[in-house]
Design a protein around this motif. Sequence first.
Motif, short mmCIF file in Angstrom:
data_model
loop_
_atom_site.label_atom_id
_atom_site.label_comp_id
_atom_site.label_asym_id
_atom_site.label_seq_id
_atom_site.Cartn_x
_atom_site.Cartn_y
_atom_site.Cartn_z
N UNK A 88 0.85 -1.19 0.00
CA UNK A 88 0.00 0.00 0.00
C UNK A 88 0.89 1.24 0.00
N UNK A 89 0.42 2.36 -0.54
CA UNK A 89 1.21 3.58 -0.49
C UNK A 89 1.60 3.93 0.94
N UNK A 90 2.90 4.17 1.15
CA UNK A 90 3.40 4.47 2.48
C UNK A 90 3.56 3.26 3.37
N UNK A 91 3.39 2.04 2.81
CA UNK A 91 3.48 0.81 3.60
C UNK A 91 4.92 0.42 3.91
N UNK A 92 5.06 -0.57 4.78
CA UNK A 92 6.37 -1.03 5.23
C UNK A 92 6.96 -2.03 4.25
N UNK A 93 8.25 -1.87 3.94
CA UNK A 93 8.99 -2.76 3.03
C UNK A 93 10.12 -3.44 3.82
N UNK A 94 10.45 -4.67 3.45
CA UNK A 94 11.51 -5.42 4.11
C UNK A 94 12.50 -5.93 3.07
N UNK A 95 13.80 -5.94 3.43
CA UNK A 95 14.85 -6.47 2.57
C UNK A 95 15.70 -7.43 3.38
#
Length: 160
Positions: A32-39
């Motif tokens: 979602x826009x502004x959502x959390x991303x993980x790498x």
Amino acid sequence: MFTEFLTGAALLSASLVAPGDVGWSLWPSEVAPGGEMHVETYAAQGNGCNPAGPVTSPGFAAPIPWPLGGNWGHHGGTGTAATRPGTYTATFPCTDGRVATATFTVAGTPPSSVTPRPSSPSKPRPTTTPVPEQDQPQVSVRPAGAPQTGGGGLAVSFTE
């Protein structure tokens, strides 16, 4: 037994990545826009690598650093997706010279490329002068008392 399991897991993860490609994870693939991303990457397994810099993308609010570490050369981080919907590519450099890439989508409908016509100017609002507090009428409030609350006595029930 445990050693064979770990060796099998390492070989399986290595076989899922083409030679020369960097084995790493970027999730969720749709956010979602502004959502959390993980790498995440594991330098000691398969085709993982030691990151030489943060993960960057126009689809991120800011580059994602690698503050997390651990066994098997684990590197990980968390960041925030941009607010503009679209499909983006994320990249980061490895210490061995390879460049890792992955794509992800910021969900939503991208804004149209057509610029809307300016609307006609609205009429100015009439200005009102606030009434000083001492000149405002008193609002009458009837306080709740015994008739509305039952007088405040205790209810006692006797059974035989």
